[in-house]
Design a protein around this motif. Structure first.
Motif, PDB file in Angstrom:
ATOM      1  N   MET A 227     -96.942  88.268 -13.335  1.00  0.00           N
ATOM      2  CA  MET A 227     -97.929  88.664 -13.563  1.00  0.00           C
ATOM      3  C   MET A 227     -99.589  88.506 -14.766  1.00  0.00           C
ATOM      4  N   PHE A 228     -99.139  86.483 -14.760  1.00  0.00           N
ATOM      5  CA  PHE A 228     -99.804  85.779 -15.672  1.00  0.00           C
ATOM      6  C   PHE A 228    -101.331  85.992 -14.306  1.00  0.00           C
ATOM      7  N   PHE A 229    -100.914  85.848 -13.410  1.00  0.00           N
ATOM      8  CA  PHE A 229    -101.768  85.331 -11.711  1.00  0.00           C
ATOM      9  C   PHE A 229    -102.493  86.951 -11.135  1.00  0.00           C
ATOM     10  N   THR A 230    -101.426  87.828 -11.420  1.00  0.00           N
ATOM     11  CA  THR A 230    -101.794  88.874 -10.328  1.00  0.00           C
ATOM     12  C   THR A 230    -102.921  89.271 -11.880  1.00  0.00           C
ATOM     13  N   VAL A 231    -102.855  89.474 -13.393  1.00  0.00           N
ATOM     14  CA  VAL A 231    -103.830  90.290 -14.189  1.00  0.00           C
ATOM     15  C   VAL A 231    -104.537  88.693 -14.093  1.00  0.00           C
ATOM     16  N   TYR A 232    -104.799  87.804 -14.597  1.00  0.00           N
ATOM     17  CA  TYR A 232    -105.169  86.535 -13.847  1.00  0.00           C
ATOM     18  C   TYR A 232    -106.713  86.597 -12.889  1.00  0.00           C
ATOM     19  N   LEU A 233    -106.343  86.609 -11.728  1.00  0.00           N
ATOM     20  CA  LEU A 233    -107.266  86.833 -10.294  1.00  0.00           C
ATOM     21  C   LEU A 233    -107.463  89.044 -10.235  1.00  0.00           C
ATOM     22  N   ILE A 234    -106.973  89.025 -10.730  1.00  0.00           N
ATOM     23  CA  ILE A 234    -107.726  90.962 -10.868  1.00  0.00           C
ATOM     24  C   ILE A 234    -109.315  90.443 -11.766  1.00  0.00           C
ATOM     25  N   LYS A 235    -108.416  90.132 -12.690  1.00  0.00           N
ATOM     26  CA  LYS A 235    -109.812  90.211 -13.616  1.00  0.00           C
ATOM     27  C   LYS A 235    -110.990  89.332 -13.692  1.00  0.00           C
ATOM     28  N   ARG A 236    -110.213  87.367 -12.790  1.00  0.00           N
ATOM     29  CA  ARG A 236    -111.503  87.016 -12.234  1.00  0.00           C
ATOM     30  C   ARG A 236    -112.059  87.869 -11.405  1.00  0.00           C
ATOM     31  N   LEU A 237    -112.112  88.765 -10.334  1.00  0.00           N
ATOM     32  CA  LEU A 237    -112.801  89.091  -9.629  1.00  0.00           C
ATOM     33  C   LEU A 237    -113.913  90.206  -9.903  1.00  0.00           C
ATOM     34  N   LEU A 238    -113.447  90.496 -11.014  1.00  0.00           N
ATOM     35  CA  LEU A 238    -114.114  91.572 -12.116  1.00  0.00           C
ATOM     36  C   LEU A 238    -115.089  91.295 -12.788  1.00  0.00           C
ATOM     37  N   GLY A 239    -115.133  89.736 -12.406  1.00  0.00           N
ATOM     38  CA  GLY A 239    -116.268  89.332 -13.420  1.00  0.00           C
ATOM     39  C   GLY A 239    -116.101  88.395 -14.612  1.00  0.00           C
ATOM     40  N   ASP A 240    -114.656  88.356 -14.687  1.00  0.00           N
ATOM     41  CA  ASP A 240    -114.453  87.641 -16.331  1.00  0.00           C
ATOM     42  C   ASP A 240    -113.855  86.474 -16.546  1.00  0.00           C
ATOM     43  N   ASP A 241    -114.381  85.233 -16.896  1.00  0.00           N
ATOM     44  CA  ASP A 241    -114.616  84.358 -16.516  1.00  0.00           C
ATOM     45  C   ASP A 241    -113.959  83.197 -17.435  1.00  0.00           C
ATOM     46  N   ARG A 242    -112.919  84.194 -17.870  1.00  0.00           N
ATOM     47  CA  ARG A 242    -112.229  83.876 -18.839  1.00  0.00           C
ATOM     48  C   ARG A 242    -111.070  84.575 -19.460  1.00  0.00           C
ATOM     49  N   PRO A 243    -110.098  85.276 -18.267  1.00  0.00           N
ATOM     50  CA  PRO A 243    -109.504  86.276 -18.053  1.00  0.00           C
ATOM     51  C   PRO A 243    -108.232  85.842 -19.303  1.00  0.00           C
ATOM     52  N   VAL A 244    -107.696  87.053 -20.032  1.00  0.00           N
ATOM     53  CA  VAL A 244    -106.003  87.079 -20.614  1.00  0.00           C
ATOM     54  C   VAL A 244    -104.874  88.402 -20.162  1.00  0.00           C
ATOM     55  N   LEU A 245    -103.942  87.610 -20.543  1.00  0.00           N
ATOM     56  CA  LEU A 245    -102.528  88.578 -20.649  1.00  0.00           C
ATOM     57  C   LEU A 245    -102.534  89.494 -21.535  1.00  0.00           C
ATOM     58  N   MET A 246    -103.040  88.833 -22.629  1.00  0.00           N
ATOM     59  CA  MET A 246    -102.777  89.425 -24.414  1.00  0.00           C
ATOM     60  C   MET A 246    -103.785  88.452 -24.945  1.00  0.00           C
ATOM     61  N   THR A 247    -103.931  87.732 -25.210  1.00  0.00           N
ATOM     62  CA  THR A 247    -104.929  86.966 -26.288  1.00  0.00           C
ATOM     63  C   THR A 247    -105.794  86.173 -25.647  1.00  0.00           C
ATOM     64  N   GLU A 248    -105.899  85.142 -26.348  1.00  0.00           N
ATOM     65  CA  GLU A 248    -106.534  83.936 -25.691  1.00  0.00           C
ATOM     66  C   GLU A 248    -105.272  83.594 -24.722  1.00  0.00           C
ATOM     67  N   ASN A 249    -106.434  82.977 -23.539  1.00  0.00           N
ATOM     68  CA  ASN A 249    -105.723  81.916 -22.182  1.00  0.00           C
ATOM     69  C   ASN A 249    -105.177  80.840 -22.785  1.00  0.00           C
ATOM     70  N   ASN A 250    -105.805  80.604 -23.602  1.00  0.00           N
ATOM     71  CA  ASN A 250    -105.469  79.059 -24.639  1.00  0.00           C
ATOM     72  C   ASN A 250    -104.262  79.347 -25.005  1.00  0.00           C
ATOM     73  N   PHE A 251    -104.145  79.998 -25.627  1.00  0.00           N
ATOM     74  CA  PHE A 251    -102.949  80.023 -26.427  1.00  0.00           C
ATOM     75  C   PHE A 251    -101.268  80.724 -25.133  1.00  0.00           C
ATOM     76  N   GLU A 252    -101.712  81.986 -25.093  1.00  0.00           N
ATOM     77  CA  GLU A 252    -100.611  82.744 -23.510  1.00  0.00           C
ATOM     78  C   GLU A 252     -99.823  81.792 -22.688  1.00  0.00           C
ATOM     79  N   ILE A 253    -101.390  80.014 -21.786  1.00  0.00           N
ATOM     80  CA  ILE A 253    -100.535  79.217 -21.525  1.00  0.00           C
ATOM     81  C   ILE A 253    -100.070  78.581 -21.982  1.00  0.00           C
ATOM     82  N   ILE A 254    -100.324  78.342 -23.495  1.00  0.00           N
ATOM     83  CA  ILE A 254     -98.992  77.222 -23.366  1.00  0.00           C
ATOM     84  C   ILE A 254     -97.652  77.300 -23.680  1.00  0.00           C
ATOM     85  N   PHE A 255     -97.319  78.985 -23.885  1.00  0.00           N
ATOM     86  CA  PHE A 255     -95.951  79.529 -23.669  1.00  0.00           C
ATOM     87  C   PHE A 255     -95.930  79.255 -21.997  1.00  0.00           C
ATOM     88  N   LEU A 256     -96.353  79.627 -21.196  1.00  0.00           N
ATOM     89  CA  LEU A 256     -95.987  79.347 -19.916  1.00  0.00           C
ATOM     90  C   LEU A 256     -95.622  78.122 -19.146  1.00  0.00           C
TER      91      LEU A 256
END
Length: 387
Positions: free
Chosen positions: A134-163
């Motif tokens: 989920m993280f890789f797919t959503v992050y990759l798609i959002k990056r390709l769409l121009g988002d330089d700080r993609p998120v799955l649900m909240t700020e990626n600073n938070f959610e990648i700590i969980f990961l």
């Protein structure tokens, strides 16, 4: 496939089923509202965390001992803080809740350590596979769409700590993460552009390395992964730190923190500011850009949450004494794990606390809860093997 057998039917203790199936549901659906600008992933995880903790407490009860005494102590500290701040000083309840949120999580974490219904290692692995997908797919798609700080649900600073903590929990439960899982995790960090996430992931990859292995391929693969993890962390830091340390916003927050405590005595450093004291007005005025983080009272005042660093916040609001007691509590909470594994978790909390909310958010708290259950799972597996 990454999600192979994810929903396999098997008998699990009902508290574990709540946690496992609830996590799957949030991971599969929590990202959808972000497409419309609504972020409900964190509230959903809060409900899941509270429900799982309560279910484990109801099913297995509390264990008498030091951990129970510590948990009661934190609960009393929370009540005393509410009386001093909200009832006596008139602090807005939401400002109080923000400053004491980590205490609430500490209280709720104990049932995860007490639980005798350890989650199966295979379930940890399935959750990791789904999360990575989920993280890789959503992050990759959002990056390709121009988002330089993609998120799955909240700020990626938070959610990648969980990961990162979930990845480490898989290792602690007795399953060594595969090369594919490791490189997907590293790829997610690159896509995220998060410095704190890069440090956390570098830690778990390094601490998941089996230094005792006699398998040359595993040693080489683990070494390569660790080197790549550290290198990627440095790359992310470098890409986000152009212009020197003075251009890093967290360094500016640190300077403002020093300005706020310049008149503190030793007692102030040990006990923190009076419950609950706003930052000096001139500090708040310099942080007007972050007005969304100002006090809920809408008076132009601001609290330590605006400093964007859990480590600075806990010192300002609670003091060094509570900070030390928190670390001791975490060490006791995770006592089922090895010393090295516990050090890794503490390292993640401290590293993430440099720039994000660390234990003041549910992603870290839930990740630590999973880690506690993974350590219990490893102990139970070893006991069965011995018999």
């Amino acid at each position: 496939m990454l999600t192979n057998n994810l929903l396999s039917i098997k008998r699990r203790p009902w508290p574990v089923s709540i946690l496992y199936l609830g996590a799957i549901a949030v991971l599969l659906t929590g990202w959808l509202p972000t497409l419309l600008g609504a972020r409900i992933g964190e509230p959903l995880l809060d409900v899941l965390f509270l429900g799982s903790s309560a279910a484990m407490l109801v099913r297995y009860g509390a264990r008498k001992g030091v951990l129970l005494a510590q948990e009661i102590g934190w609960a009393i500290y929370l009540i005393i803080g509410a009386v001093l701040a909200v009832l006596l000083r008139g602090v807005h309840p939401l400002d109080f809740a923000q400053a004491y949120k980590f205490v609430w999580y500490l209280v709720l974490l104990a049932p995860f350590a007490w639980s005798r219904a350890a989650m199966a290692p295979s379930d940890f692995n399935r959750l990791l596979n789904l999360s990575l997908f989920m993280f890789f797919t959503v992050y990759l798609i959002k990056r390709l769409l121009g988002d330089d700080r993609p998120v799955l649900m909240t700020e990626n600073n938070f959610e990648i700590i969980f990961l990162a903590l979930l990845y480490f929990s898989v290792y602690v439960s007795g399953i060594r993460p595969t090369a594919a899982q490791t490189f997907l995790l590293l790829g997610i960090v690159v896509l995220s552009g998060s410095r704190s996430a890069a440090v956390a992931v570098a830690l778990v990859v390094a601490f998941s390395f089996d230094f005792k292995s006699r398998n040359a391929a595993k040693i080489l693969g683990g070494t390569v992964a660790a080197v790549i993890g550290i290198a990627l962390a440095l790359v992310v830091f470098e890409s986000r730190s152009e212009g020197g340390i003075e251009t890093i916003d967290r360094f500016r927050f640190f300077l403002l923190f020093l300005e706020s405590v310049k008149d503190w005595t030793l007692a102030d450093y040990l006990l923190g500011a009076d419950r609950l004291t706003p930052l000096p007005p001139y500090v708040c005025s310099q942080l007007a850009f972050y007005s969304v983080l100002f006090s809920y009272e809408n008076t132009g005042s601001c609290y330590s949450v605006i400093l964007h660093s859990f480590n600075l916040r806990i010192v300002y609001d609670h003091g060094l004494l509570i900070s030390a007691l928190m670390i001791l509590y975490l060490l006791h909470l995770t006592r089922s794990a090895s010393i090295a594994q516990r050090v890794c978790v503490i390292g993640i909390v401290l590293a993430s606390g440099l720039s994000v909310s660390a234990l003041n958010n549910v992603y870290t708290a839930l990740g630590i809860g999973l880690f506690c259950m993974a350590a219990s799972s490893r102990i139970q597996s070893n006991a069965v093997a011995d018999n």
